[in-house]
Design an enzyme around this catalytic site. Structure first.
Site, PDB file in Angstrom:
ATOM      1  N   ASP A 179       2.817   4.416   3.748  1.00  0.00           N
ATOM      2  CA  ASP A 179       1.787   4.420   2.704  1.00  0.00           C
ATOM      3  C   ASP A 179       0.645   5.367   3.065  1.00  0.00           C
ATOM      4  O   ASP A 179       0.486   5.761   4.236  1.00  0.00           O
ATOM      5  CB  ASP A 179       1.259   2.981   2.554  1.00  0.00           C
ATOM      6  CG  ASP A 179       0.821   2.663   1.137  1.00  0.00           C
ATOM      7  OD1 ASP A 179       0.538   3.601   0.379  1.00  0.00           O
ATOM      8  OD2 ASP A 179       0.735   1.460   0.800  1.00  0.00           O
TER       9      ASP A 179
ATOM     10  N   ASP B 121       2.335   1.897  -8.405  1.00  0.00           N
ATOM     11  CA  ASP B 121       1.995   0.496  -8.161  1.00  0.00           C
ATOM     12  C   ASP B 121       2.106  -0.302  -9.440  1.00  0.00           C
ATOM     13  O   ASP B 121       2.051  -1.537  -9.408  1.00  0.00           O
ATOM     14  CB  ASP B 121       0.568   0.379  -7.600  1.00  0.00           C
ATOM     15  CG  ASP B 121       0.565   0.544  -6.096  1.00  0.00           C
ATOM     16  OD1 ASP B 121       1.651   0.601  -5.500  1.00  0.00           O
ATOM     17  OD2 ASP B 121      -0.532   0.622  -5.517  1.00  0.00           O
TER      18      ASP B 121
HETATM   19  C1  DGJ Z   1      -0.289   0.496  -1.888  1.00  0.00           C
HETATM   20  C2  DGJ Z   1       1.165   0.472  -2.217  1.00  0.00           C
HETATM   21  O1  DGJ Z   1       1.429   1.334  -3.272  1.00  0.00           O
HETATM   22  C3  DGJ Z   1       1.596  -0.949  -2.502  1.00  0.00           C
HETATM   23  O2  DGJ Z   1       2.933  -0.984  -2.881  1.00  0.00           O
HETATM   24  C4  DGJ Z   1       1.372  -1.771  -1.269  1.00  0.00           C
HETATM   25  O3  DGJ Z   1       2.211  -1.342  -0.243  1.00  0.00           O
HETATM   26  C5  DGJ Z   1      -0.068  -1.683  -0.842  1.00  0.00           C
HETATM   27  N1  DGJ Z   1      -0.524  -0.345  -0.724  1.00  0.00           N
HETATM   28  C6  DGJ Z   1      -0.290  -2.401   0.455  1.00  0.00           C
HETATM   29  O4  DGJ Z   1      -1.549  -2.260   0.916  1.00  0.00           O
END
Ligand code: DGJ
Length: 713
Positions: free
Chosen positions: A451, A515
Site C-alpha cells: 500500500d 477502495d
Molecule cells: C488503503 C487500501 O486501499 C485499503 O484497501 C486498505 O488496505 C487500507 N489502506 C488499510 O489501511
C-alpha cells in the site's frame, strides 16, 4: 541534401523515420499500419511528399518536428530537454552521431559537442502487437554538474486529423473516470505532482480523430510507465503540427547529473490503430503488457481472494479472524489477506507504520495461529504492508526521525497521520528489505498487498528534492524481493488505484483498483482501468450489501457480476452471510473458477452504449470459443427496455450456446410482463448473427446486472 531513412516493421505496424543531412535528428514520417516495401524511388517520393512549406514571418528554414525537439533549432513546441550548467548553456543543440537499427529496434545517438551532453533514443517495435517502446537516456560528459529541469521520455508527432483525447481522471474512491477533451490550439497538460501516479491523473491517454469510439476510429495510445510525479501534454502548434510528450515531472534542482552520470527517463509506450477504435488499441496494449511488462506469475490461474480490511478494519483478534477465515473458505476463497492492523500499536491509523514486526499484544504466538488456520483450509496467506510510510508515533520514527522525507525549512504536513520514509537512503532500504524479507520467510508469505496511502509533499533529504529517486528506490525494493522470493506475488495498492501504471506493474502484477467496492461505482472505475490494463490483474471484490464508502445498497448478484470482470475476491464479513447468500456466492465463485483459465489472457471488448447508465462489455477467450458478456444498469434507464447487445470478437462461422450465467433470472422476471425468449432457456446461434443482429436484453431495473455466457458448441 542526403536524406536518411529508417524503418521498423512489426506484423501490423510500420515506424518510418527520416532525417535530412548528416546530423539532423530523425523525425517520424509514419507510425501506423504496415507500409509496403520502399525502394529509392519511393523514398524520393516520400521525401517530396513530406517536404515542409515555409510560412511567412517565421525562421528562414523550415524545422522538422523531430524525435527530440529543441528550442535552439527554432522549434516552437515544448523542448525535449530543459536544463543548464548552473545557468550556463541554457539551451542545447544535439546532433545525430549514429543511428543503428535491426528492423525492430532503432538506437539513435545524439550529442551536443559544445555542452558535452549525450542523448540516446531507443525505439523498439514489438513484433506481435506493434506496440512501440520509447526510452530516452541523457549522459553528462562535462566536468560540471548538469541540472535537468525536464527530459521527455518521448515526443511523438500526431496525425493532423487527431482532435480529441480520452484521459483518465478521478479521486480517492472513484479512479479511472474516462474524460474526453478536445485538442485545441495550445497545450493540454496532464500532471501529477503528488509523487505517486495519483488518483487524479493516470499517466496515459488515448488520442484520436474526432468522434473515435470503442469500435471505430483512428486512435493512438500513449502510456508512460512511471509511478511518481509525471507530466504529459498534447500540443497543437500554430502551423497545425501536433505532438504528444511525456516524462517525469521534476522538482527544481532535483536532478543534477555529475560528470559521467546518466539519467534514463521511464519508458513510454505507443500503439496506433487506424481503424478499430479504442478496443483495438487496448487489446494490443493488454497483449503487450501480458508478455513484456507483467511478472510471469500473472499468467498462472488467479486465486480467489478474501481480504480482512472491510470486515475487521483495525479490530484484529485471533478468534474473530479464525471465524472469518472459515467463512471465507466456505465461499470459495483461496487466498486470505490479513490487511492493515497486525503490527504494534496499530489499533487505528494514528500509529505503528514503520514497525514491521507482529504485535505481540494481539498475536502472542506471532501470526502462526492465523497462518496455520489459513493453510488448514488449503488457502494461501497474504499480508499487508505500507513499506514507504512511517507514523511519527512509531518506534522507527522515534529512533530515526531523519529517515523521513523532509525539507529543513518547513514542517511536512501529515496525511493519514503519516510521513514518508526516504527509501533511497541505503540504511532505510536495507531496514525495509530485511524486515519484509524476514516476515516473508518466517510465515512463507505468498502475497504482499503493498500500500501507499499519501501524496509526497516536501519530499526532500533535508535540502534537495529526492522525489524521483524515491520511485526508483521503490522499484528496486520490489525487484529485490521479487528476485529473492520468486513465488512471492505483490499487489500494487495506493489508497485504492493511485498506483496502477506500467512502471510499478513490472514488479507487482495486480492492482487494488479502488477502495470503493460499491459495484455501481466500480462499473466506470473498472471500465476506465481497462483502457490500459487487462482484467486478470484487476482486483475486483464482492463487497458488503451496503457499500462502506458510499452507503449504497446493492444486491448480491450485481456485486458478484461486477467482481467477475476481474480477479474475483471478497472484501466482506463472510461470517455474517446467511445460508442463501453463501449459496449464491458459492455459485458465482464456481463460475469464476471454471472459467478463469481462459479469462486470463482474454480479449476485452467495451461496447458503446446509446443508453445513459447502461454499461456493456465482454471478455472473449483467445481461441474465440468462450466469452462472457456483461450488462449493468447503473441507475434507472431512460427507456423502458435496454435495447440490443451486439457482440464482438467471436468467430463468424461458429455456433455458440448463449445463456444467462448469472443467477438472477427469477429476480429480473419480476420487472417485466415478458422477457425475451433466448433469456429463458438459452439459444444456439451462429457467431455471424450474434455480431450483427445481436441479443435483445430483458428489462433491467436500476442497479441490476446480467452475465451472459456465450460458448462454442
Ligand atoms: C488503503 C487500501 O486501499 C485499503 O484497501 C486498505 O488496505 C487500507 N489502506 C488499510 O489501511
Amino acid at each position: 541534401m542526403t536524406v536518411s531513412l529508417w524503418r521498423l516493421d512489426s506484423i501490423d505496424t510500420t515506424l518510418l523515420l527520416t532525417a535530412e543531412g548528416e546530423s539532423d535528428v530523425p523525425s517520424i514520417v509514419w507510425f501506423g499500419d504496415r507500409l509496403p516495401d520502399i525502394d529509392d524511388k519511393v523514398l524520393d517520393a516520400v521525401t517530396a511528399m513530406t517536404d515542409l512549406p515555409l510560412p511567412m514571418a517565421k525562421l528562414d528554414e523550415s524545422i522538422a518536428l523531430s524525435l527530440f525537439p529543441q528550442r535552439s533549432t527554432g522549434m516552437d513546441c515544448t523542448p525535449a530537454l530543459r536544463g543548464h550548467f548552473d545557468g550556463n548553456f541554457f539551451d542545447h543543440r544535439v546532433r545525430r552521431i549514429k543511428a543503428r537499427g535491426d528492423g525492430l529496434n532503432l538506437c539513435i545517438e545524439l550529442r551536443d559537442e559544445a555542452a558535452r551532453l549525450e542523448v540516446v533514443l531507443m525505439l523498439s517495435l514489438h513484433q506481435a502487437t506493434g506496440v512501440l517502446s520509447f526510452t530516452t537516456t541523457l549522459t553528462n560528459h562535462a566536468n560540471d554538474d548538469y541540472t535537468v529541469d525536464w527530459l521527455a521520455s518521448a515526443t511523438m508527432p500526431l496525425p493532423g486529423s487527431y482532435r480529441e483525447c480520452l484521459h483518465l481522471h478521478g479521486r480517492w474512491g472513484l479512479e479511472f473516470q474516462a474524460h474526453r477533451s478536445a485538442i485545441a490550439p495550445g497545450s493540454l497538460t496532464l500532471q501529477s505532482h503528488r509523487g505517486r501516479t495519483s488518483h487524479e491523473r493516470y499517466p496515459g491517454l488515448m488520442i484520436g480523430e474526432c468522434g473515435f469510439n470503442e469500435n471505430s476510429g483512428d486512435v493512438m495510445a500513449a502510456n508512460l510507465a512511471w509511478s511518481g510525479s509525471h507530466a504529459s501534454s498534447v500540443e497543437l502548434m500554430s502551423d497545425g503540427r501536433m505532438c504528444y510528450q511525456s516524462g517525469v515531472s521534476l522538482d527544481p534542482g532535483e536532478l543534477r547529473l555529475a560528470a559521467g552520470e546518466t539519467f534514463t527517463a521511464p519508458n513510454c509506450y505507443f500503439k496506433r490503430q487506424t481503424v478499430g477504435g479504442l478496443n483495438a488499441v487496448s487489446q494490443q496494449m493488454h497483449h503487450y503488457m501480458r508478455h513484456e511488462v507483467l511478472p510471469s506469475w500473472t499468467r498462472t490461474e488467479r486465486p480467489v481472494h478474501a481480504n480482512s480490511w472491510e470486515a475487521l478494519y483495525f479490530n484484529h483478534d485471533i478468534e474473530t479472524l479464525k471465524l472469518l477465515i472459515d467463512a471465507a473458505a466456505e465461499v470459495g476463497a483461496e487466498r486470505f489477506i490479513l490487511d492493515d492492523g497486525w503490527f504494534p500499536a496499530r489499533r487505528s491509523d494514528n500509529a505503528g507504520l514503520g514497525d514491521w514486526t507482529v504485535d505481540g499484544s494481539v498475536y502472542p504466538e506471532g501470526l502462526y495461529p492465523v497462518v496455520e488456520h489459513v493453510r488448514s483450509h488449503g488457502m494461501q496467506f497474504g499480508l499487508w504492508f505500507e513499506p514507504e510510510m512511517v507514523n511519527p508515533d512509531s518506534e522507527l520514527y522515534r529512533s530515526h526521525p531523519d529517515w523521513a522525507l523532509h525539507l529543513q525549512s518547513h514542517e511536512t504536513p501529515l496525511a493519514r497521520n503519516q510521513l514518508v520514509l526516504n527509501i533511497d537512503m541505503p540504511e532505510v532500504f536495507d531496514y525495509l528489505y530485511q524486515h519484509i524479507a524476514a516476515l516473508v520467510e518466517e510465515y512463507k508469505i505468498d502475497y504482499i498487498k503493498w500500500d501507499h496511502n499519501r501524496d509526497l509533499i516536501l519530499a526532500g533529504d533535508g535540502k534537495r528534492s529526492v522525489m524521483h529517486r524515491q520511485t526508483m528506490a521503490c522499484y528496486r525494493l520490489m525487484q529485490k524481493l521479487g528476485e529473492n522470493y520468486q513465488k512471492l506475488e505483490i499487489e500494487s495498492c495506493s489508497s485504492g488505484g493511485a498506483r496502477a501504471d506500467w512502471g510499478v506493474l513490472r514488479h507487482t502484477g495486480r492492482v487494488w483498483t479502488s477502495d470503493s467496492i460499491d459495484a455501481i461505482d466500480r462499473v466506470k472505475i473498472q471500465r476506465g482501468y481497462s483502457y490500459f490494463n487487462p482484467p486478470e490483474i484487476m482486483g475486483a471484490h464482492v463487497g458488503h450489501a451496503k457499500a462502506h464508502l458510499t452507503g449504497r445498497e446493492i444486491n448480491i448478484h450485481t456485486r458478484a457480476i461486477v467482481a467477475l470482470q476481474g480477479q474475483y475476491g471478497y472484501e466482506i464479513d463472510a461470517r455474517k452471510l446467511d445460508a442463501e447468500e453463501k449459496q449464491i456466492l458459492s455459485e458465482y465463485v464456481s463460475l469464476y473458477k471454471n472459467n478463469r483459465g481462459w479469462l486470463s489472457g482474454s480479449t476485452t471488448w467495451r461496447l458503446d452504449s446509446a443508453v445513459d447508465c447502461l454499461t456493456c462489455g465482454g471478455l472473449v477467450s483467445d481461441d474465440k470459443k468462450s466469452s462472457w458478456w456483461f450488462a449493468v444498469a447503473e441507475a434507472s434507464l431512460a427507456q423502458t427496455v435496454p435495447g440490443t447487445m451486439v457482440l464482438y470478437g467471436l468467430d463468424k462461422e461458429t455456433d455458440y450456446r448463449v445463456r444467462i450465467a448469472s443467477r438472477n433470472l427469477e429476480e429480473l422476471q419480476k420487472f417485466s410482463k415478458k422477457i425475451p425468449a433466448w433469456v429463458i432457456d438459452g439459444i444456439t446461434a451462429r457467431g455471424a448473427f450474434l455480431m450483427t443482429v445481436g441479443l435483445v436484453l430483458p428489462v433491467m431495473p436500476a442497479q441490476s446486472a446480467l452475465l451472459i455466457e456465450v460458448k462454442s458448441v
